[in-house]
Design an enzyme around this catalytic site. Structure first.
Site, PDB file in Angstrom:
ATOM      1  N   ASP A 218      -1.757   5.741  -5.323  1.00  0.00           N
ATOM      2  CA  ASP A 218      -2.039   4.827  -4.216  1.00  0.00           C
ATOM      3  C   ASP A 218      -2.308   3.417  -4.732  1.00  0.00           C
ATOM      4  O   ASP A 218      -3.371   3.129  -5.272  1.00  0.00           O
ATOM      5  CB  ASP A 218      -3.241   5.334  -3.414  1.00  0.00           C
ATOM      6  CG  ASP A 218      -3.562   4.459  -2.215  1.00  0.00           C
ATOM      7  OD1 ASP A 218      -2.775   3.536  -1.913  1.00  0.00           O
ATOM      8  OD2 ASP A 218      -4.600   4.689  -1.579  1.00  0.00           O
TER       9      ASP A 218
ATOM     10  N   ASP B 173       0.837  -1.203   0.000  1.00  0.00           N
ATOM     11  CA  ASP B 173       0.000   0.000   0.000  1.00  0.00           C
ATOM     12  C   ASP B 173       0.871   1.251   0.000  1.00  0.00           C
ATOM     13  O   ASP B 173       1.442   1.606   1.033  1.00  0.00           O
ATOM     14  CB  ASP B 173      -0.907  -0.037   1.228  1.00  0.00           C
ATOM     15  CG  ASP B 173      -1.828   1.162   1.322  1.00  0.00           C
ATOM     16  OD1 ASP B 173      -1.983   1.872   0.312  1.00  0.00           O
ATOM     17  OD2 ASP B 173      -2.403   1.379   2.400  1.00  0.00           O
TER      18      ASP B 173
END
Length: 427
Positions: A311, A124
């Protein structure tokens, strides 16, 4: 031994030390694993993205009042999306929908060795904590996860007094003590990596039976460990790498991979364009002030945030309302559906391309073929409707470019000084 012999011995030892080769720098690839039985769920992915960044959702479903168009069609929802949009999943007190299922709604996960134990985890770039499901959790919070057992690791050390607490806007969280352990990803090892070993996790994480934790790859200043923040895996491994970089190479219909320490020039077209990163908020954040639809002239998103985060832990693209309006105005029967919780359109629509500015000198084109995220159901005529991969950011002060964006671009996260994002279309 004579003084001369002693002197010569010392000289030889010093020479040997000087002549010893420096530790070899390296690079490595990390394969992604497709989750078993994964089904894309548009409303759930949107709820998870809103929750992650604390973006407020309206009380009535997830309708987006900032948009210029509203729902015109009643849909017969498919069962999985009906559950996500009518509140039969877990919900918070303000009526918003809490995503269940996969953490960050990620289709792909990656293997990580923690203290010699293999954990399948989510990479992430939008957060900075590393944490794992573990045997210290109460039995009712262990679910079907693979559990890290600190007692079976010969290298685990508890960090006395240290805690972490990563939480999202919907109230989901993981919190508890912190330890140091050996972490191996792709054969590269960090001997003392700070790892959250939570003793409490929220129900939404428990129900995600595939991902056993998270590897945060944003900047270390976002790390939540107290009383002293700790470095991310990338920050710790960077000195071992041939170059302080990791790349995300995700292509439509392919598993893709991460690579640390190297930029594979065979995987993209032309040259990378390097875009300055604003690290003030700890994200891989760049200016993104203009856009164009279907090859039209670039235009500025009036009243928009003018900035975006790259992201890997988010599935969709969440953009300023002006971008959503301009894009879907070119899609026949596109509508903002409060019933579903976002923008939907007939699945047989020919969707336009979208180009978004990344910095001042690069427009990244996201093909329209990537904008069909998931089927949601049929209208009264039997027309199948799909959930858009492009959704509103609800007026937030940033845009989030997730997997829909990454499938259009090879992205290099370059931890240089200053840091940059390198971008180019996939080869």
């Amino acid at each position: 031994m004579s003084r001369l012999q002693s002197f010569l011995t010392v000289i030889l030892l010093i020479t040997a030390v000087i002549a010893a080769p420096a530790p070899q720098k390296r690079s490595f690839k990390v394969a992604r694993l497709r989750q078993r039985n994964y089904v894309a769920n548009g409303p759930r992915a949107l709820a998870r993205a809103y929750a992650k960044y604390g973006i407020n959702m309206p009380n009535q479903g997830m309708g987006l009042p900032a948009l210029d168009f509203s729902s015109k069609t009643n849909l017969k929802l498919s069962p999985i999306d009906n559950k996500a949009s009518n509140g039969t999943g877990t919900g918070s007190e303000d009526g918003t929908v809490t995503a269940t299922g996969t953490q960050n709604d990620s289709e792909f996960l990656s293997p990580v060795q923690v203290g010699g134990q293999t954990m399948v985890m989510d990479f992430d770039s939008g957060s900075s904590d590393m944490w794992v499901f573990n045997t210290q959790l109460p039995a009712n919070q262990q679910g079907n996860h693979t559990l890290f057992d600190p007692s079976k690791s010969t290298t685990f050390q508890q960090m006395q007094g240290a805690t972490f607490n990563i939480s999202y806007g919907d109230g989901s969280f993981a919190s508890g003590p912190v330890g140091m352990d050996q972490v191996d990803i792709g054969g590269a090892t960090v001997q003392q990596q700070a790892i959250g070993v939570p003793d409490q996790v929220s129900d939404s994480f428990v129900k995600d039976g595939q991902s056993n934790g998270l590897v945060g790859l944003a900047f270390s200043q976002l790390n939540t460990i107290q009383p002293q923040q700790q470095k991310t895996f990338f920050a710790n491994v960077a000195p071992q790498l041939s170059s302080p970089v990791f790349t995300a190479n995700f292509k439509q219909g392919q598993v893709g991979n991460y690579e640390f320490g190297n930029i594979d020039t065979t995987q993209f077209q032309g040259q990378l364009t390097n875009v300055p990163v604003n690290t003030v908020n700890g994200f891989w954040q760049v200016d993104s002030k203009s856009f164009s639809v279907n090859g039209g002239q670039p235009q500025t998103a009036q009243g928009g945030s003018g900035t975006a985060i790259a992201d890997t832990g988010t599935s969709l693209m969440l953009v300023d309302a002006a971008v959503v309006n301009a894009y879907y105005s070119q899609v026949d029967q596109a509508q903002n559906s409060a019933q579903v919780g976002g923008v939907v359109f007939p699945c047989n629509s020919q969707l336009p391309d979208l180009a978004v500015a990344m910095g001042d000198n690069y427009m990244a084109t996201v093909p329209g073929t990537l904008m069909k995220f998931a089927s949601v159901g049929q209208d009264q005529t039997g027309t199948n409707f799909c959930f858009g991969g492009l959704q509103s950011n609800q007026g937030a002060n940033l845009q989030i470019y997730g997997d829909v964006f990454f499938k259009s671009q090879f992205v290099a996260f370059q931890g240089t000084n200053p840091p940059t994002l390198g971008l180019a279309p996939h080869a």
